[in-house]
Structure formats: structure tokens, C-alpha cells
Design a protein around this motif. Sequence first.
Motif, PDB file in Angstrom:
ATOM      1  N   LEU A  66     -23.406 -30.086 -26.168  1.00 57.65           N
ATOM      2  CA  LEU A  66     -22.569 -30.814 -25.212  1.00 57.65           C
ATOM      3  C   LEU A  66     -21.116 -30.796 -25.668  1.00 57.65           C
ATOM      4  O   LEU A  66     -20.205 -30.568 -24.862  1.00 57.65           O
ATOM      5  N   LEU A  67     -20.897 -31.044 -26.958  1.00 59.23           N
ATOM      6  CA  LEU A  67     -19.536 -30.966 -27.494  1.00 59.23           C
ATOM      7  C   LEU A  67     -18.938 -29.588 -27.257  1.00 59.23           C
ATOM      8  O   LEU A  67     -17.806 -29.455 -26.788  1.00 59.23           O
ATOM      9  N   LEU A  68     -19.683 -28.567 -27.591  1.00 65.67           N
ATOM     10  CA  LEU A  68     -19.179 -27.203 -27.485  1.00 65.67           C
ATOM     11  C   LEU A  68     -18.906 -26.817 -26.037  1.00 65.67           C
ATOM     12  O   LEU A  68     -17.871 -26.219 -25.713  1.00 65.67           O
ATOM     13  N   THR A  69     -19.836 -27.157 -25.138  1.00 69.56           N
ATOM     14  CA  THR A  69     -19.718 -26.759 -23.735  1.00 69.56           C
ATOM     15  C   THR A  69     -18.512 -27.397 -23.052  1.00 69.56           C
ATOM     16  O   THR A  69     -17.827 -26.761 -22.255  1.00 69.56           O
ATOM     17  N   PHE A  70     -18.253 -28.665 -23.355  1.00 71.75           N
ATOM     18  CA  PHE A  70     -17.195 -29.378 -22.642  1.00 71.75           C
ATOM     19  C   PHE A  70     -15.881 -29.439 -23.420  1.00 71.75           C
ATOM     20  O   PHE A  70     -14.812 -29.567 -22.825  1.00 71.75           O
ATOM     21  N   LEU A  71     -15.943 -29.335 -24.740  1.00 76.35           N
ATOM     22  CA  LEU A  71     -14.753 -29.554 -25.547  1.00 76.35           C
ATOM     23  C   LEU A  71     -14.061 -28.269 -25.982  1.00 76.35           C
ATOM     24  O   LEU A  71     -12.842 -28.244 -26.140  1.00 76.35           O
ATOM     25  N   LEU A  72     -14.846 -27.185 -26.161  1.00 77.85           N
ATOM     26  CA  LEU A  72     -14.265 -25.994 -26.772  1.00 77.85           C
ATOM     27  C   LEU A  72     -14.543 -24.680 -26.045  1.00 77.85           C
ATOM     28  O   LEU A  72     -13.641 -23.838 -25.919  1.00 77.85           O
ATOM     29  N   ALA A  73     -15.778 -24.455 -25.617  1.00 81.20           N
ATOM     30  CA  ALA A  73     -16.187 -23.123 -25.149  1.00 81.20           C
ATOM     31  C   ALA A  73     -15.316 -22.576 -24.007  1.00 81.20           C
ATOM     32  O   ALA A  73     -14.852 -21.429 -24.083  1.00 81.20           O
ATOM     33  N   PRO A  74     -15.074 -23.319 -22.922  1.00 82.77           N
ATOM     34  CA  PRO A  74     -14.262 -22.742 -21.833  1.00 82.77           C
ATOM     35  C   PRO A  74     -12.845 -22.398 -22.281  1.00 82.77           C
ATOM     36  O   PRO A  74     -12.291 -21.363 -21.881  1.00 82.77           O
ATOM     37  N   GLN A  75     -12.268 -23.265 -23.120  1.00 81.34           N
ATOM     38  CA  GLN A  75     -10.896 -23.030 -23.570  1.00 81.34           C
ATOM     39  C   GLN A  75     -10.814 -21.799 -24.484  1.00 81.34           C
ATOM     40  O   GLN A  75      -9.887 -20.983 -24.367  1.00 81.34           O
ATOM     41  N   LEU A  76     -11.793 -21.661 -25.366  1.00 84.18           N
ATOM     42  CA  LEU A  76     -11.807 -20.499 -26.251  1.00 84.18           C
ATOM     43  C   LEU A  76     -12.022 -19.220 -25.453  1.00 84.18           C
ATOM     44  O   LEU A  76     -11.452 -18.170 -25.765  1.00 84.18           O
ATOM     45  N   ARG A  77     -12.855 -19.297 -24.413  1.00 87.97           N
ATOM     46  CA  ARG A  77     -13.078 -18.110 -23.573  1.00 87.97           C
ATOM     47  C   ARG A  77     -11.787 -17.706 -22.863  1.00 87.97           C
ATOM     48  O   ARG A  77     -11.459 -16.512 -22.782  1.00 87.97           O
ATOM     49  N   LYS A  78     -11.022 -18.674 -22.356  1.00 84.66           N
ATOM     50  CA  LYS A  78      -9.789 -18.328 -21.650  1.00 84.66           C
ATOM     51  C   LYS A  78      -8.783 -17.664 -22.586  1.00 84.66           C
ATOM     52  O   LYS A  78      -8.010 -16.801 -22.163  1.00 84.66           O
ATOM     53  N   TYR A  79      -8.797 -18.034 -23.849  1.00 80.89           N
ATOM     54  CA  TYR A  79      -7.856 -17.448 -24.797  1.00 80.89           C
ATOM     55  C   TYR A  79      -8.127 -15.953 -25.002  1.00 80.89           C
ATOM     56  O   TYR A  79      -7.239 -15.214 -25.419  1.00 80.89           O
ATOM     57  N   GLY A  80      -9.371 -15.530 -24.751  1.00 78.23           N
ATOM     58  CA  GLY A  80      -9.672 -14.110 -24.636  1.00 78.23           C
ATOM     59  C   GLY A  80      -9.729 -13.310 -25.917  1.00 78.23           C
ATOM     60  O   GLY A  80      -9.341 -12.146 -25.931  1.00 78.23           O
ATOM     61  N   ARG A  81     -10.220 -13.908 -27.011  1.00 78.95           N
ATOM     62  CA  ARG A  81     -10.331 -13.147 -28.254  1.00 78.95           C
ATOM     63  C   ARG A  81     -11.784 -12.724 -28.494  1.00 78.95           C
ATOM     64  O   ARG A  81     -12.669 -13.084 -27.743  1.00 78.95           O
ATOM     65  N   TYR A  82     -11.995 -11.946 -29.553  1.00 81.56           N
ATOM     66  CA  TYR A  82     -13.331 -11.444 -29.860  1.00 81.56           C
ATOM     67  C   TYR A  82     -14.118 -12.371 -30.794  1.00 81.56           C
ATOM     68  O   TYR A  82     -15.339 -12.460 -30.701  1.00 81.56           O
TER      69      TYR A  82
END
Length: 552
Positions: free
Chosen positions: A86-102
Motif C-alpha cells: 500500500l505504501l509503495l503503490t500510493f506513495l512511490l510507485a507512480p511517481q518513480l514510473r513517471k521519472y522514467g528511469r531503469y
Amino acid sequence: MDTQFLVSLIIILASFALYIGIAIFNRVSATSDFYVAGRGVPPVYNGMAIGADWMSAASFIGMAGTVMALGYGGLAYIMGWTGGYLLLTFLLAPQLRKYGRYTVPEFIGDRFDSHTARIVAAICTIIISFTYSIGQLSGSGVVIGRLFEIDAAIGTMIGVVLIAFYAAMGGMKGITWTQVAQYIVLIVAYLIPVIFISLQLTSNPIPWLSYGKIVEEIGELDRQLGFTEYFAPKESGPDWQFLALMFTLMCGTAGLPHVIVRFYTVSTMKAARWSGAWALLFIGLLYLSAPAYAAFSRFILMTQVAGQKMSELPAWTQSWIDTGLLKLADTNNDGILQWQEMTIANDIVVMATPEIANLGVFVIGLMAAGAMAAALSTAGGLMISLSSSFAHDIYYRVLKPDATEKNRLSVARWSIAIATLIAGLVALNPPGAITQIVAWAFAIASSTFFPALVLGVWWKRSNGKGAIAGMITGLVVVLTYIFAAKYGGFTILGIIDTGAGIFGATAGFLGNIIVSLMTEAPSQAKQDEVVDMRYPEQMVYKDGEVWIKDEL
């Protein structure tokens, strides 16, 4: 060669052939496919892959046994691991995906504009992935050894060869579709026995609803399992180890690099969120079933084994006595087996259920295949994460930025093979129990990456020096506490080595915040970039305002 062994062997070999076939079919030649599967994985399949990546040998084999043995205390694992998603899904994952790194180290290096931060993050990734993989390879050795009736050390090396082949061949693209297949195998293997045993004991095929009836029938079982404590606060005061372990697992989940990278394989922020939602559903099928396994197994052991004459014990007990996971000793020589005369290893709860329920040789073989799928899927993801940190973040981004794509893939594949071999050799004589080793990996992740990622996404004032200080401080504190607690008997408030993440994470946050405030702020352009990653793709942060892309 008996029928049970032959059927199990055929099922295992068929699953191995499937995984290898998928890896060959998805053999990659581009770095984007090797690292992030071309960012084209649909959310539902990515959710399955996340589920397989997550359901390690410790979850599949040991979770139910942990709940059976610890009762209330076992909930820390279920609540911590699930809450972390839950933390990862709402707090970090979408934002990290938008940043677009590997990779996670690449995000940290670019977000904080620091090669030093990138290298520190890459080293942390290697430490976390290597530590975690030792537990998985050790678990695969136990399963393969028990199935093929060979030494567990040989079983471990068989797992090493298999993982090294399909991970190096297919990269993230091959691993993704292999993990989808592995999820299907492991969840079917996990659910069939518990559904049938629920039907046998309660006439209800829905174990998530029926196991409460079993608990109610035997008050003593209720007390020993601790289900009453799930709904009432403990009278003895706070259980600091429970809270520390839950915190460590939750924050560690949100900071595990091999889990985070799975969210890089989808196309958008929305797809990343849906991947997390699907993953929670798929993971929940196993975690909600673990307490049912625990209740049914304890009930059967107490009613069909304990209290019986030593000469009239069920036939299935003998095969597990031979493995050493079940020990029965008539210490008072009265010819009757008492509950306290049984020594039950956690692993027996899930693995023995098909035999306990007399479900036949096919289900027994399927259970073995499921356990193998759980161990191999997680180990494969870990090796990809470890390889990416070395080949992409250190070799390509720092040491040789002009390397060709062919050279980069070659380095990535060789690093997988070498890392898997070294981890396998260490797993032959692991430094602790599987669940303990896994908890160390989570403690390190919660102390290094969790503070750096949370502050990197949500606090634009955090800078490179702060990130470096936070990761190093967190790493030193957590490793010091783990070694002091395990080998020196040192604890604070009764918190042992598996809960060390609570101290490391605190140090990581404080180190990052204090050093960032004491040093120069990031450039305005970098701060705007940080704010921008929090908005959906169609929105852009510019000049202090949020714009729709089409309006610019």
C-alpha cells in the motif's frame, strides 16, 4: 521409484521446461527489454509478476507455519508485507514510473544529480539483493533436495543453474513472463489443498470463511493460536518487537529495488497504480489463506496425532519424520503421544497438507512445483536487480558511458551468472534461518532506500549530500544493530535483529534531513522537476504552476 516421486518429478521437470522455454522465446537484444521489458507489460500481468516476485520460498513454505507457531506474533509478517505494498503503490510507485528511469540507483543518481549517490545506491542494491537471494537459493535447495531425494547442497546448485540461465537469457522481459507462469503454478498449488481440507473438515469449500469454525470448536486451539488476541489489545503492554518487525517489513517492502523495478515495466503512472492494485489482490489470495492453513494444521495435529497411540499414528507422519521436520518422542513411555512430545517445523504446515488431506500424488507434486516456483521467481527478480545495478548504474553510467548496447548486455548477463553462483555458494551454509535472512534484507532496504525515495519524491529540498549521508548512516546503523543483536545479545526494548529496520530508517531520515538543511539547496530547475513527477502525465509543473500538456 514410487509413484509419488515419479509424478512429482514429471510435474517439476515440466515446470522447469516451461520456464526455460519462456526465457528462450523472450530472449532480448535491447537494453530496454533487458532492464524494463520495453515498458509494455499490461497491469494485470504485471500484477501477477509482482505477486510471483513477492511470494518467496519464505512466504509460500513458511508463512502458514509462522502463524501456527507464533499466533498473534505471526501477523506482523502478513500486516507488514501487505501494508508495504500500500505504501509503495500510493506513495512511490507512480511517481518513480513517471521519472522514467531503469533502476532505483539511476533514479537516485539523477534525482539528486550525484554520481556518488548513484554508486552508494548501487552498492546498497547489491547488498540487499545478494542477502535476499541467499535465503531464496537456500529454500530452493531444500525443496529440490526433498523432491529428488538428494543432498540440499546439490539442490541449491541445481537452482543456481536454472536461475542463472533464464534470468541471463531473457532479462526483465523473460523474467516477467516467466513470473506470470510461476504465479499461476504457485497460487493453484497453494489454494487446491487448503480448499479441499476445508471441505473435509467443515463441509465448506471457502477456507477464508470456514477456519473460524474450527477455532471455535476447540477452545484450547483458540488460545494457542492466539486468534482472540487479533481482536483485543494485549494486556502486557506494547510488543515492541512486533511493532518493529512490522515497520521493518512494511518500509522494507516499499524500498526493495527488485520490487520497485517491476513498476518501471508499465507504460504510465495509471498503469503503475493498477499494477499495485492487481498485485494486492493476487498476493492477498496467498496471505489470506495462510491463517486457514495454520488453523487446519493445528486442529489436525491436535485431534488426529496428539493423544493417539504411537502404534496407530496416521501413515503420513512417517514420511515427515524421515525428513526431520516432524519429531515425535514418547518421552514418558506411556505409549500415547502428547502434544508437548511433538516438535513441528514451520515448513511442514503447507508442504504436508496434501498428504494430510489424502489428495493424491498429483497434488503433492503440484505443491512441490509451487514451492519451487515461489523460490525461483523471487531469486530471478533479485538477480536482475543486482545485475542492473552493476551493469547499468556502475559500468555504463559511471565507468564506461560510451559502452555499446552489446557490451552492456554482455556485462549484465555475466554479472547475473557470477552473482547467482556466489550467492548459491553462500547459501550452502547460510548465516541464519531463511526468514531471518529475508528480514535482514528488508531491514537494510528500509534503512537505506525508503528514506531516500520518500524524501526524494516528496521533499524537494533534499539534496545529493543529504541522500548520501542518509543512505550511509542508515546502512551503518542497521548493520551494526543486526550484528550486535544476533551475535552480542544486545537489544533495545526487546527488539531483536529482525526488527533492526526501525533504527536504521530513523537514522536514514535524520541523516538526510539534517545534512540537506546544512548544505545548499538543489537548483530551482531540479526542485520543479521533483514537484512535476507527482502529477499525472497529462499535467506538467512549470514556473510554479500546474499546466495541462496541451496548453503549453
